[in-house]
Design a protein around this motif. Structure first.
Motif, PDB file in Angstrom:
ATOM      1  N   ALA A  54      91.644  29.426  37.482  1.00  0.00           N
ATOM      2  CA  ALA A  54      90.888  28.182  37.661  1.00  0.00           C
ATOM      3  C   ALA A  54      91.579  27.273  38.672  1.00  0.00           C
ATOM      4  CB  ALA A  54      90.720  27.472  36.323  1.00  0.00           C
ATOM      5  N   LEU A  55      92.892  27.132  38.567  1.00  0.00           N
ATOM      6  CA  LEU A  55      93.640  26.304  39.510  1.00  0.00           C
ATOM      7  C   LEU A  55      93.539  26.847  40.932  1.00  0.00           C
ATOM      8  CD1 LEU A  55      96.947  25.456  37.576  1.00  0.00           C
ATOM      9  CD2 LEU A  55      95.061  23.902  38.113  1.00  0.00           C
ATOM     10  N   ALA A  56      93.405  28.161  41.049  1.00  0.00           N
ATOM     11  CA  ALA A  56      93.312  28.782  42.374  1.00  0.00           C
ATOM     12  C   ALA A  56      91.926  28.632  42.989  1.00  0.00           C
ATOM     13  CB  ALA A  56      93.676  30.260  42.270  1.00  0.00           C
ATOM     14  N   GLY A  57      91.011  27.973  42.250  1.00  0.00           N
ATOM     15  CA  GLY A  57      89.700  27.706  42.810  1.00  0.00           C
ATOM     16  C   GLY A  57      88.738  28.873  42.750  1.00  0.00           C
ATOM     17  N   ARG A  58      88.932  29.769  41.771  1.00  0.00           N
ATOM     18  CA  ARG A  58      88.105  30.969  41.723  1.00  0.00           C
ATOM     19  C   ARG A  58      86.841  30.808  40.882  1.00  0.00           C
ATOM     20  NH1 ARG A  58      88.562  32.408  45.891  1.00  0.00           N
ATOM     21  NH2 ARG A  58      87.470  34.328  45.321  1.00  0.00           N
ATOM     22  N   GLY A  59      86.693  29.675  40.173  1.00  0.00           N
ATOM     23  CA  GLY A  59      85.472  29.493  39.411  1.00  0.00           C
ATOM     24  C   GLY A  59      85.613  28.465  38.306  1.00  0.00           C
ATOM     25  N   ILE A  60      84.616  28.432  37.410  1.00  0.00           N
ATOM     26  CA  ILE A  60      84.554  27.485  36.297  1.00  0.00           C
ATOM     27  C   ILE A  60      85.027  28.188  35.029  1.00  0.00           C
ATOM     28  CG2 ILE A  60      83.013  26.077  34.872  1.00  0.00           C
ATOM     29  CD1 ILE A  60      81.179  25.836  37.333  1.00  0.00           C
ATOM     30  N   ALA A  61      85.896  27.544  34.277  1.00  0.00           N
ATOM     31  CA  ALA A  61      86.431  28.125  33.041  1.00  0.00           C
ATOM     32  C   ALA A  61      86.391  27.087  31.921  1.00  0.00           C
ATOM     33  CB  ALA A  61      87.860  28.618  33.259  1.00  0.00           C
ATOM     34  N   ALA A  62      86.542  27.565  30.696  1.00  0.00           N
ATOM     35  CA  ALA A  62      86.546  26.681  29.525  1.00  0.00           C
ATOM     36  C   ALA A  62      87.907  26.727  28.852  1.00  0.00           C
ATOM     37  CB  ALA A  62      85.455  27.097  28.542  1.00  0.00           C
ATOM     38  N   PHE A  63      88.451  25.532  28.551  1.00  0.00           N
ATOM     39  CA  PHE A  63      89.734  25.392  27.872  1.00  0.00           C
ATOM     40  C   PHE A  63      89.620  24.281  26.834  1.00  0.00           C
ATOM     41  CE2 PHE A  63      90.642  26.684  32.246  1.00  0.00           C
ATOM     42  CZ  PHE A  63      91.497  27.757  32.094  1.00  0.00           C
ATOM     43  N   THR A  64      90.598  24.236  25.917  1.00  0.00           N
ATOM     44  CA  THR A  64      90.673  23.038  25.090  1.00  0.00           C
ATOM     45  C   THR A  64      91.116  21.881  25.977  1.00  0.00           C
ATOM     46  OG1 THR A  64      92.996  23.371  24.476  1.00  0.00           O
ATOM     47  CG2 THR A  64      91.316  24.371  23.030  1.00  0.00           C
ATOM     48  N   LEU A  65      90.651  20.706  25.639  1.00  0.00           N
ATOM     49  CA  LEU A  65      91.035  19.520  26.407  1.00  0.00           C
ATOM     50  C   LEU A  65      92.543  19.324  26.384  1.00  0.00           C
ATOM     51  CD1 LEU A  65      90.168  17.052  28.039  1.00  0.00           C
ATOM     52  CD2 LEU A  65      89.814  15.820  25.876  1.00  0.00           C
ATOM     53  N   LEU A 108      82.088  23.362  24.428  1.00  0.00           N
ATOM     54  CA  LEU A 108      81.906  24.642  23.741  1.00  0.00           C
ATOM     55  C   LEU A 108      82.490  24.535  22.333  1.00  0.00           C
ATOM     56  CD1 LEU A 108      82.057  25.405  26.937  1.00  0.00           C
ATOM     57  CD2 LEU A 108      82.252  27.728  26.066  1.00  0.00           C
ATOM     58  N   GLY A 109      82.143  23.461  21.641  1.00  0.00           N
ATOM     59  CA  GLY A 109      82.671  23.239  20.297  1.00  0.00           C
ATOM     60  C   GLY A 109      84.089  22.701  20.334  1.00  0.00           C
ATOM     61  N   VAL A 110      84.811  22.845  19.226  1.00  0.00           N
ATOM     62  CA  VAL A 110      86.177  22.344  19.131  1.00  0.00           C
ATOM     63  C   VAL A 110      87.088  23.457  18.628  1.00  0.00           C
ATOM     64  CG1 VAL A 110      85.441  19.957  18.713  1.00  0.00           C
ATOM     65  CG2 VAL A 110      85.855  21.484  16.767  1.00  0.00           C
ATOM     66  N   ARG A 111      88.387  23.298  18.863  1.00  0.00           N
ATOM     67  CA  ARG A 111      89.395  24.198  18.334  1.00  0.00           C
ATOM     68  C   ARG A 111      90.426  23.378  17.548  1.00  0.00           C
ATOM     69  NH1 ARG A 111      85.889  26.814  19.630  1.00  0.00           N
ATOM     70  NH2 ARG A 111      85.805  28.716  20.915  1.00  0.00           N
ATOM     71  N   TYR A 112      90.956  24.020  16.534  1.00  0.00           N
ATOM     72  CA  TYR A 112      91.904  23.370  15.631  1.00  0.00           C
ATOM     73  C   TYR A 112      93.311  23.885  15.914  1.00  0.00           C
ATOM     74  CZ  TYR A 112      87.751  21.899  13.069  1.00  0.00           C
ATOM     75  OH  TYR A 112      86.550  21.336  12.719  1.00  0.00           O
ATOM     76  N   TYR A 113      94.233  22.958  16.107  1.00  0.00           N
ATOM     77  CA  TYR A 113      95.639  23.303  16.317  1.00  0.00           C
ATOM     78  C   TYR A 113      96.368  23.155  14.980  1.00  0.00           C
ATOM     79  CZ  TYR A 113      95.302  23.086  21.478  1.00  0.00           C
ATOM     80  OH  TYR A 113      95.003  23.316  22.798  1.00  0.00           O
ATOM     81  N   TYR A 114      96.948  24.251  14.503  1.00  0.00           N
ATOM     82  CA  TYR A 114      97.664  24.248  13.230  1.00  0.00           C
ATOM     83  C   TYR A 114      99.126  24.625  13.423  1.00  0.00           C
ATOM     84  CZ  TYR A 114      93.216  24.340  10.585  1.00  0.00           C
ATOM     85  OH  TYR A 114      91.992  24.042  10.040  1.00  0.00           O
ATOM     86  N   ALA A 115      99.964  24.074  12.550  1.00  0.00           N
ATOM     87  CA  ALA A 115     101.311  24.599  12.354  1.00  0.00           C
ATOM     88  C   ALA A 115     101.302  25.333  11.020  1.00  0.00           C
ATOM     89  CB  ALA A 115     102.347  23.479  12.336  1.00  0.00           C
ATOM     90  N   LEU A 116     101.705  26.604  11.030  1.00  0.00           N
ATOM     91  CA  LEU A 116     101.684  27.440   9.829  1.00  0.00           C
ATOM     92  C   LEU A 116     103.096  27.869   9.479  1.00  0.00           C
ATOM     93  CD1 LEU A 116      98.744  29.841  10.758  1.00  0.00           C
ATOM     94  CD2 LEU A 116      98.603  27.668   9.540  1.00  0.00           C
ATOM     95  N   SER A 117     103.355  27.983   8.185  1.00  0.00           N
ATOM     96  CA  SER A 117     104.653  28.458   7.732  1.00  0.00           C
ATOM     97  C   SER A 117     104.469  29.277   6.470  1.00  0.00           C
ATOM     98  CB  SER A 117     105.606  27.282   7.454  1.00  0.00           C
ATOM     99  OG  SER A 117     106.822  27.748   6.882  1.00  0.00           O
ATOM    100  N   PRO A 118     105.255  30.367   6.314  1.00  0.00           N
ATOM    101  CA  PRO A 118     105.167  31.138   5.070  1.00  0.00           C
ATOM    102  C   PRO A 118     105.768  30.396   3.882  1.00  0.00           C
ATOM    103  CG  PRO A 118     106.920  32.005   6.445  1.00  0.00           C
ATOM    104  CD  PRO A 118     106.201  30.956   7.263  1.00  0.00           C
ATOM    105  N   HIS A 119     106.514  29.309   4.160  1.00  0.00           N
ATOM    106  CA  HIS A 119     107.117  28.518   3.084  1.00  0.00           C
ATOM    107  C   HIS A 119     106.066  27.550   2.549  1.00  0.00           C
ATOM    108  CE1 HIS A 119     110.973  29.993   4.642  1.00  0.00           C
ATOM    109  NE2 HIS A 119     110.554  29.646   5.839  1.00  0.00           N
ATOM    110  N   SER A 120     105.356  27.954   1.506  1.00  0.00           N
ATOM    111  CA  SER A 120     104.298  27.094   0.974  1.00  0.00           C
ATOM    112  C   SER A 120     104.874  25.894   0.243  1.00  0.00           C
ATOM    113  CB  SER A 120     103.375  27.891   0.045  1.00  0.00           C
ATOM    114  OG  SER A 120     104.120  28.466  -1.022  1.00  0.00           O
TER     115      SER A 120
END
Length: 297
Positions: A229-240, A261-273
């Motif tokens: 996208a930065l190289a000017g090759r076209g239109i792309a979709a990313f999270t903001l 194109l909707g939303v995406r959720y950023y999570y931090a996950l850990s096996p230590h509940s």
């Protein structure tokens, strides 16, 4: 039988030289102390203490077991402050799994500040867009960008929610023009990621509209999509969150800003509940602060 617990009772009996005195020190009654000693002797299959109405004395087996108990319990008690300190102070090796986009495009923005704030934490960062087995692969924490999570077996903290936006470089827009409708997208080069059959776009009234991309470039790596996208090759979709810096610097521009194109959720996950180690808690809190700052800037 809790062997460590009854070992402490046995040691107390020996050092108090009396069942009654041991019971007072342990804040219990004499019969309870005697019962636990009987359970210990039964489990070991030997008599540890000779006792009668007047006096008590250690057997040969009891003397050896007492020496072993003192050595083991003292080492356990000596280790406790170190474990507690490690739990309270953010330090040690922190193994992180992160998407490529976080480990490449965003790393320079958060890593120096994190390491300056927590110099006693050593980072082992693994970058992959595949979901890893946190416990099986030995990771302390993972950053994931995905749909809302339903798995409750892991500790999960929502860091931010980011819309998926369409962007292109200024050079691309200069050469090919700016589309002003969804129908106009069919006349442009679209750059796609993953198993993309259709783009489902939401307008400003939250109504879905589908577009079948006429892709000129397809990849399974966000970093490659971003570079294209930065190289000017076209239109792309990313999270903001991914392209926010590029938009502010003018390297990329929004395409059809009334659509996402909707939303995406950023999570931090850990096996230590439960009982998150201090190093994990420090990292999760830091990343939540980082993404809050990005969303407000």
């Amino acid at each position: 039988m809790n062997q460590m617990f009854v070992m402490r009772i046995f040691r107390c009996i020996v050092e108090a030289r009396s069942f009654s005195t041991a019971a007072e020190r342990l804040d219990t009654n004499r019969s309870s102390v005697s019962r636990h000693l009987q359970q210990l002797e039964s489990a070991l299959g030997v008599r540890l203490i000779n006792r009668n109405t007047r006096r008590m004395s250690l057997t040969v087996a009891g003397e050896g077991y007492y020496t072993a108990c003192v050595d083991l319990l003292d080492r356990v008690d000596a280790a406790a402050p170190d474990v507690t300190l490690e739990q309270e102070l953010p330090s040690g090796l922190l193994r992180i799994s992160a998407p490529l986009v976080v480990g490449t495009l965003e790393l320079a923005h958060w890593l120096p500040t994190f390491q300056q704030r927590y110099p006693d934490i050593q980072i082992d960062l693994s970058c992959s867009d595949s979901f890893v087995d946190l416990s099986g692969d030995g990771f302390d924490v993972a950053i994931r960008i995905c749909e809302p999570l339903t798995d409750r077996s892991l500790f999960a903290r929502l860091l931010t929610v980011s819309p998926m936006v369409m962007v292109a470089s200024s050079a691309y827009v200069f050469r090919h023009g700016m589309p002003y409708s969804l129908a106009g997208l069919s006349e442009h080069r679209l750059l796609t990621f993953g198993a993309t059959a259709q783009w489902v776009l939401m307008n400003d009234r939250d109504e879905p509209e589908s577009v079948t991309p006429n892709s000129s470039f397809h990849t399974d790596t966000i970093a490659a999509l971003h570079a294209c996208a930065l190289a000017g090759r076209g239109i792309a979709a990313f999270t903001l969150a991914t392209v926010q810096d590029d938009l502010q610097a003018g390297r990329l521009v929004r395409i059809l800003p009334d659509y996402t194109l909707g939303v995406r959720y950023y999570y931090a996950l850990s096996p230590h509940s439960q009982h998150l180690p201090a190093k994990v808690r420090a990292f999760v809190d830091f990343m939540a602060e980082y993404y809050q700052f990005k969303s407000e800037s």
